[in-house]
Design a protein around this motif. Structure first.
Motif, PDB file in Angstrom:
ATOM      1  N   ASN A   1       5.652   8.462   3.162  1.00  0.00           N
ATOM      2  CA  ASN A   1       5.546   7.093   2.142  1.00  0.00           C
ATOM      3  C   ASN A   1       6.041   5.832   2.042  1.00  0.00           C
ATOM      4  O   ASN A   1       5.517   5.640   1.181  1.00  0.00           O
ATOM      5  CB  ASN A   1       5.404   7.973   0.995  1.00  0.00           C
ATOM      6  N   ASP A   2       6.663   6.059   3.406  1.00  0.00           N
ATOM      7  CA  ASP A   2       7.808   4.961   3.209  1.00  0.00           C
ATOM      8  C   ASP A   2       6.639   3.646   4.648  1.00  0.00           C
ATOM      9  O   ASP A   2       6.320   3.944   4.900  1.00  0.00           O
ATOM     10  CB  ASP A   2       8.781   5.292   3.681  1.00  0.00           C
ATOM     11  N   VAL A   3       7.924   2.875   4.580  1.00  0.00           N
ATOM     12  CA  VAL A   3       7.427   1.782   5.376  1.00  0.00           C
ATOM     13  C   VAL A   3       8.484   1.649   5.578  1.00  0.00           C
ATOM     14  O   VAL A   3       9.615   1.408   5.726  1.00  0.00           O
ATOM     15  CB  VAL A   3       6.526   0.577   4.748  1.00  0.00           C
TER      16      VAL A   3
ATOM     17  N   ALA B   1       0.731  -1.039   0.201  1.00  0.00           N
ATOM     18  CA  ALA B   1       0.062   0.187  -0.021  1.00  0.00           C
ATOM     19  C   ALA B   1       0.422   1.126   0.118  1.00  0.00           C
ATOM     20  O   ALA B   1       0.014   2.081  -0.155  1.00  0.00           O
ATOM     21  CB  ALA B   1      -0.794  -0.229   1.262  1.00  0.00           C
ATOM     22  N   ALA B   2       2.293   1.145   0.441  1.00  0.00           N
ATOM     23  CA  ALA B   2       2.950   1.855   0.283  1.00  0.00           C
ATOM     24  C   ALA B   2       3.171   2.809  -1.407  1.00  0.00           C
ATOM     25  O   ALA B   2       3.343   2.057  -2.310  1.00  0.00           O
ATOM     26  CB  ALA B   2       3.947   1.321   1.517  1.00  0.00           C
ATOM     27  N   SER B   3       3.415   4.101  -0.922  1.00  0.00           N
ATOM     28  CA  SER B   3       3.686   4.579  -2.226  1.00  0.00           C
ATOM     29  C   SER B   3       4.990   4.869  -2.293  1.00  0.00           C
ATOM     30  O   SER B   3       5.807   5.636  -3.383  1.00  0.00           O
ATOM     31  CB  SER B   3       3.188   5.651  -2.646  1.00  0.00           C
ATOM     32  N   GLY B   4       5.722   4.693  -1.063  1.00  0.00           N
ATOM     33  CA  GLY B   4       7.282   5.330  -0.989  1.00  0.00           C
ATOM     34  C   GLY B   4       8.050   3.871  -1.181  1.00  0.00           C
ATOM     35  O   GLY B   4       7.739   3.127  -1.990  1.00  0.00           O
ATOM     36  N   ARG B   5       9.345   3.726  -0.482  1.00  0.00           N
ATOM     37  CA  ARG B   5       9.887   2.663   0.115  1.00  0.00           C
ATOM     38  C   ARG B   5      10.317   2.387   0.987  1.00  0.00           C
ATOM     39  O   ARG B   5       9.775   2.635   2.406  1.00  0.00           O
ATOM     40  CB  ARG B   5      11.785   3.101  -0.971  1.00  0.00           C
ATOM     41  N   VAL B   6      10.955   0.607   1.274  1.00  0.00           N
ATOM     42  CA  VAL B   6      10.536   0.210   2.368  1.00  0.00           C
ATOM     43  C   VAL B   6      12.743   0.469   3.501  1.00  0.00           C
ATOM     44  O   VAL B   6      13.295   0.151   2.079  1.00  0.00           O
ATOM     45  CB  VAL B   6      10.579  -1.382   2.571  1.00  0.00           C
ATOM     46  N   ALA B   7      12.093   1.372   4.540  1.00  0.00           N
ATOM     47  CA  ALA B   7      13.387   1.704   4.894  1.00  0.00           C
ATOM     48  C   ALA B   7      13.932   0.775   6.175  1.00  0.00           C
ATOM     49  O   ALA B   7      13.325  -0.105   6.851  1.00  0.00           O
ATOM     50  CB  ALA B   7      13.316   2.914   5.692  1.00  0.00           C
ATOM     51  N   VAL B   8      14.995  -0.027   5.362  1.00  0.00           N
ATOM     52  CA  VAL B   8      15.071  -1.635   6.065  1.00  0.00           C
ATOM     53  C   VAL B   8      15.834  -1.102   7.508  1.00  0.00           C
ATOM     54  O   VAL B   8      17.123  -0.558   7.087  1.00  0.00           O
ATOM     55  CB  VAL B   8      15.583  -3.089   5.318  1.00  0.00           C
ATOM     56  N   SER B   9      16.061  -1.043   8.729  1.00  0.00           N
ATOM     57  CA  SER B   9      16.999  -0.793   9.276  1.00  0.00           C
ATOM     58  C   SER B   9      17.617  -1.274  10.761  1.00  0.00           C
ATOM     59  O   SER B   9      16.368  -2.433  10.907  1.00  0.00           O
ATOM     60  CB  SER B   9      16.946   0.656  10.434  1.00  0.00           C
ATOM     61  N   GLY B  10      18.875  -1.842  11.689  1.00  0.00           N
ATOM     62  CA  GLY B  10      18.905  -2.482  12.043  1.00  0.00           C
ATOM     63  C   GLY B  10      20.010  -1.894  12.594  1.00  0.00           C
ATOM     64  O   GLY B  10      21.269  -1.852  11.889  1.00  0.00           O
ATOM     65  N   MET B  11      20.439  -2.302  14.132  1.00  0.00           N
ATOM     66  CA  MET B  11      22.069  -2.536  14.569  1.00  0.00           C
ATOM     67  C   MET B  11      23.057  -3.677  14.501  1.00  0.00           C
ATOM     68  O   MET B  11      22.484  -4.603  15.109  1.00  0.00           O
ATOM     69  CB  MET B  11      22.197  -1.645  15.907  1.00  0.00           C
ATOM     70  N   GLY B  12      24.276  -3.507  14.928  1.00  0.00           N
ATOM     71  CA  GLY B  12      25.573  -4.360  14.239  1.00  0.00           C
ATOM     72  C   GLY B  12      24.781  -5.508  13.372  1.00  0.00           C
ATOM     73  O   GLY B  12      24.748  -5.967  12.567  1.00  0.00           O
ATOM     74  N   LYS B  13      24.864  -6.978  14.372  1.00  0.00           N
ATOM     75  CA  LYS B  13      24.902  -7.519  13.514  1.00  0.00           C
ATOM     76  C   LYS B  13      23.115  -8.046  12.639  1.00  0.00           C
ATOM     77  O   LYS B  13      23.269  -8.126  11.207  1.00  0.00           O
ATOM     78  CB  LYS B  13      24.332  -9.282  13.847  1.00  0.00           C
ATOM     79  N   SER B  14      22.484  -7.315  12.992  1.00  0.00           N
ATOM     80  CA  SER B  14      21.454  -7.236  12.343  1.00  0.00           C
ATOM     81  C   SER B  14      21.156  -6.465  11.236  1.00  0.00           C
ATOM     82  O   SER B  14      20.096  -6.294  10.376  1.00  0.00           O
ATOM     83  CB  SER B  14      20.035  -6.477  13.574  1.00  0.00           C
ATOM     84  N   GLY B  15      22.334  -4.741  11.750  1.00  0.00           N
ATOM     85  CA  GLY B  15      21.908  -4.421  10.309  1.00  0.00           C
ATOM     86  C   GLY B  15      23.283  -4.688   9.449  1.00  0.00           C
ATOM     87  O   GLY B  15      22.438  -3.985   8.152  1.00  0.00           O
ATOM     88  N   HIS B  16      24.254  -5.610   9.262  1.00  0.00           N
ATOM     89  CA  HIS B  16      24.604  -6.178   8.596  1.00  0.00           C
ATOM     90  C   HIS B  16      23.145  -7.313   7.549  1.00  0.00           C
ATOM     91  O   HIS B  16      23.044  -7.304   6.103  1.00  0.00           O
ATOM     92  CB  HIS B  16      25.117  -7.632   8.749  1.00  0.00           C
TER      93      HIS B  16
ATOM     94  N   LEU C   1       6.101  11.241  11.853  1.00  0.00           N
ATOM     95  CA  LEU C   1       6.050  11.366  10.872  1.00  0.00           C
ATOM     96  C   LEU C   1       4.689   9.762  10.211  1.00  0.00           C
ATOM     97  O   LEU C   1       4.672  10.309   8.812  1.00  0.00           O
ATOM     98  CB  LEU C   1       7.028  10.746  10.445  1.00  0.00           C
ATOM     99  N   GLY C   2       4.633   9.537  10.942  1.00  0.00           N
ATOM    100  CA  GLY C   2       3.146   8.431  10.527  1.00  0.00           C
ATOM    101  C   GLY C   2       3.867   7.509   9.662  1.00  0.00           C
ATOM    102  O   GLY C   2       2.979   6.900   8.923  1.00  0.00           O
ATOM    103  N   VAL C   3       4.611   7.028   9.969  1.00  0.00           N
ATOM    104  CA  VAL C   3       5.490   5.802   9.012  1.00  0.00           C
ATOM    105  C   VAL C   3       4.694   4.664   9.579  1.00  0.00           C
ATOM    106  O   VAL C   3       5.112   4.417  10.774  1.00  0.00           O
ATOM    107  CB  VAL C   3       6.880   6.282   8.914  1.00  0.00           C
ATOM    108  N   PRO C   4       4.726   3.285   8.827  1.00  0.00           N
ATOM    109  CA  PRO C   4       3.837   2.396   8.851  1.00  0.00           C
ATOM    110  C   PRO C   4       5.109   2.162   9.776  1.00  0.00           C
ATOM    111  O   PRO C   4       6.396   1.892   8.997  1.00  0.00           O
ATOM    112  CB  PRO C   4       3.052   1.750   8.013  1.00  0.00           C
ATOM    113  N   LEU C   5       4.981   0.717  10.786  1.00  0.00           N
ATOM    114  CA  LEU C   5       6.282  -0.149  11.206  1.00  0.00           C
ATOM    115  C   LEU C   5       6.464  -0.658  11.361  1.00  0.00           C
ATOM    116  O   LEU C   5       5.584  -1.954  11.491  1.00  0.00           O
ATOM    117  CB  LEU C   5       6.484   1.039  12.508  1.00  0.00           C
TER     118      LEU C   5
END
Length: 325
Positions: free
Chosen positions: A94-96, A44-59, A119-123
């Motif tokens: 517009n992102d998730v 449903a998002a018109s933007g992008r998926v911003a993927v985030s994590g720290m350390g090994k989860s970040g990789h 921002l009202g960004v779905p998480l």
């Protein structure tokens, strides 16, 4: 030297792989309607998926973002620590956001929650703890819990990061399927790879055209046809009828067969020794289809047509240079 099949290292490696494979298999039973909800939010998002994590989860998050981007879901990796110092501007309304943290309590990610709410960004959160801060605050929590890490100390992220990566792949493939993403679409984001060349390069991109196309009238002598073949250097020439339509082809193979019969190259018309109904390929077909046709017909070159008219010629050397083969 100890037999590697019975060494301590091999035994440990097998134990690790057993734990990690069981962790992935266990994920299937942990999937429920929340996975559907996560896919729906991203679609449903018109933007992008911003993927985030720290350390090994970040990789792992970086790899998931790359997989999303190459399979039809625009995505980027956002470092949570850098996000708190300006990179949060990479995320729009517009992102998730897809956040990875096995504990669900990574300070850097938790610190971003108020800003993401504003921002009202779905998480969407992938964690191993459904009671964690990240899981509670997320719109969708995906259960990435594992029974144990593959590390003998049960400390180093091993099975848990493998499980998170597998969940990310599952999301990417489910989204790919929902979008009707095809091999041709995949090739567009991989133009430099072998798949991209196989699915993007067309015969018209490689063929010899205009004055480079070897062609003679059917009434010319075999000698003149040989001169045309020599000038154009493709080992063949198209043979045209009086209306300029393709009547046949004359190749090096045809020449050998003609000489075996004692043909006079000066007195014989090329139309009398040419191959009728030659193999042709349309200019808009994929170059890989030209390879398949050459292999089927056991030839090294093809005449190229468009709407039945001769427009070019292509040979195996052209396909090899383009690395289609």
């Amino acid at each position: 030297m100890a037999n590697p099949d019975h060494s301590k290292a091999v035994a440990r490696a097998r134990h690790v792989l057993d734990i990690e494979s069981k962790a992935i298999a266990r994920l299937a039973g942990q999937l429920d309607q929340r996975f559907d909800r996560a896919c729906a939010l991203i679609l449903a998002a018109s933007g992008r998926v911003a993927v985030s994590g720290m350390g090994k989860s970040g990789h792992v998050a970086r790899k998931i973002a790359a997989t999303f981007a190459s399979t039809g879901t625009p995505a980027l990796f956002v470092h949570p620590a850098e996000a708190a110092h300006g990179d949060l501007g990479m995320i729009t309304g517009n992102d998730v956001v897809l956040a990875l943290s096995y504990s669900g309590e990574s300070d850097e990610l938790v610190a971003l929650l108020p800003s993401l709410k504003r921002l009202g960004v779905p998480l969407i959160a992938i964690t191993g703890n459904g009671n964690s801060t990240l899981a509670r605050e997320a719109d969708v929590w995906l259960d990435g819990s594992v029974e144990q890490e593959a590390c003998p100390l049960n400390l180093a992220p091993t099975a848990s990061t493998t499980a998170a990566l597998a969940l990310g792949d599952a999301l990417a493939v489910a989204l790919l399927d929902a979008r009707g993403f095809k091999a041709e679409d995949f090739a567009l984001s991989h133009p430099g790879g072998s798949l991209g060349r196989r699915l993007l390069v067309r015969v018209s991109d490689l063929m010899h055209a205009d004055d480079q196309v070897p062609a003679v009238d059917a009434d010319v002598s075999l000698r003149d046809a040989l001169l045309e073949i020599s000038r154009k250097g493709l080992g063949m020439t198209a043979v045209l009828d009086q209306d300029g339509a393709l009547a046949g082809i004359f190749t090096d193979g045809d020449l050998r067969r003609a000489l075996d019969r004692g043909i006079d190259v000066h007195a014989t018309r090329v139309g009398d020794v040419m191959t009728h109904s030659p193999a042709t390929i349309d200019a808009d077909q994929l170059a890989v289809e030209a390879v398949a046709l050459m292999e089927k017909r056991r030839c090294n070159g093809l005449l190229v047509t468009r709407q039945g008219r001769l427009v070019g010629a292509v040979n195996m050397h052209d396909l090899l240079r383009a690395r289609v083969v």
